[in-house]
Design an enzyme around this catalytic site. Structure first.
Site, PDB file in Angstrom:
ATOM      1  N   ARG A  88      29.129 -11.593   8.616  1.00 46.07           N
ATOM      2  CA  ARG A  88      30.475 -12.071   8.888  1.00 46.07           C
ATOM      3  C   ARG A  88      31.119 -12.699   7.658  1.00 46.07           C
ATOM      4  O   ARG A  88      32.242 -13.179   7.738  1.00 46.07           O
ATOM      5  CB  ARG A  88      30.414 -13.132   9.984  1.00 46.07           C
ATOM      6  CG  ARG A  88      31.199 -12.767  11.236  1.00 46.07           C
ATOM      7  CD  ARG A  88      30.641 -13.573  12.374  1.00 46.07           C
ATOM      8  NE  ARG A  88      31.559 -13.791  13.436  1.00 46.07           N
ATOM      9  CZ  ARG A  88      31.251 -13.551  14.719  1.00 46.07           C
ATOM     10  NH1 ARG A  88      30.104 -13.017  15.049  1.00 46.07           N
ATOM     11  NH2 ARG A  88      32.108 -13.837  15.659  1.00 46.07           N
ATOM     12  N   ARG A 171      38.991 -18.883  15.760  1.00 43.55           N
ATOM     13  CA  ARG A 171      38.052 -17.786  15.463  1.00 43.55           C
ATOM     14  C   ARG A 171      38.779 -16.624  14.783  1.00 43.55           C
ATOM     15  O   ARG A 171      38.226 -15.963  13.909  1.00 43.55           O
ATOM     16  CB  ARG A 171      37.371 -17.321  16.755  1.00 43.55           C
ATOM     17  CG  ARG A 171      36.327 -18.340  17.247  1.00 43.55           C
ATOM     18  CD  ARG A 171      36.052 -18.206  18.723  1.00 43.55           C
ATOM     19  NE  ARG A 171      35.326 -17.018  19.083  1.00 43.55           N
ATOM     20  CZ  ARG A 171      35.295 -16.521  20.306  1.00 43.55           C
ATOM     21  NH1 ARG A 171      35.948 -17.122  21.298  1.00 43.55           N
ATOM     22  NH2 ARG A 171      34.604 -15.437  20.574  1.00 43.55           N
TER      23      ARG A 171
END
Ligand code: AMP
Length: 215
Positions: A88, A171
């Site tokens: 990520r 997020r």
């Protein structure tokens, strides 16, 4: 086949990884699932990760990399695996490449789920998970037969703590600033393929199967 699924939260990576692992017997390694399991079991990792997860921030690279490399190393590597939610960050991606090159098992394919913000918000706010077996539902798109209960094991369904509007926005910001650059990273390696994450799960799966057939 060693695959990475890339895309914003709510793009359907977990759903597709589950479908692929059920039907094609790939091992599914979801960083989020593994971290949530650690939080539930109150492990050392779980205690450290919990506050980051609840705020919608990334858990520090070092911890996640070590945890995921250990999972990859202890799995049946010959069968192939699907990485869902990992890497990520660019740092995670580079570390993963170094380790997989060492094992002579590089990533073959990265699927990027291009997904609109409206889809992401709709999916995440309506998502429900089973407390016991982790199965995924959606109150509109994929409701359980009996409200609030898992079809598979009868467990209670719950809304993830980080699936609220404010944390979803955080997020998405984290995705845009820290994860999105992986599209270019894997694109430059020539292993990136794109699907639309806005389509229904069965349609996305068909597209994935087409891509896999050509690989
Ligand atoms: P997910 O289930 O993939 O939406 O992940 C839930 C949360 O777990 C994220 O918001 C992060 O806090 C943490 N997390 C999952 N994957 C990673 C990763 N590769 N690196 C750092 N944190 C992660």
């Amino acid at each position: 086949m060693r695959m990475v699924l890339l895309g914003p939260p709510g793009a359907g990576k977990g759903t597709q990884a589950n479908m692929l692992s059920d039907r094609e017997q790939f091992e599914h390694l979801s960083t989020g699932d593994i971290l949530r399991e650690n939080v539930k079991e109150v492990t050392f990792i779980g205690k450290k990760a919990q506050s980051f997860m609840e705020k919608g921030e990334l858990v520090p690279d070092g911890m996640v990399i070590e945890m995921m490399l250990e999972k990859i190393n202890s799995g049946d590597k010959g069968r192939g695996f699907i990485l869902d939610g990992f890497p990520r960050t660019l740092y995670q991606a580079k570390k993963l490449d170094i380790e997989l090159d060492r094992l002579n098992l590089p990533i073959d394919l990265v699927i990027y789920f291009r997904t609109s913000i409206d889809t992401v918000i709709f999916r995440l706010t309506g998502r429900r998970l089973c407390k016991d077996c982790g199965a995924n539902y959606h109150i509109v798109n994929m409701p359980p037969r009996e409200k609030g209960l898992c079809d598979k094991c009868g467990g209670e369904l719950y809304l993830r703590k980080d699936d609220n509007k404010e944390t979803i926005e955080k997020r998405l910001e984290v995705y845009n600033t820290q994860t999105k650059e992986l599209i270019d990273y894997y694109g430059a390696k020539g292993i990136l393929k794109e699907v639309s994450g806005d389509l229904e799960a069965d349609k996305v799966y068909e597209k994935l199967k087409d891509i896999l057939k050509k690989e």
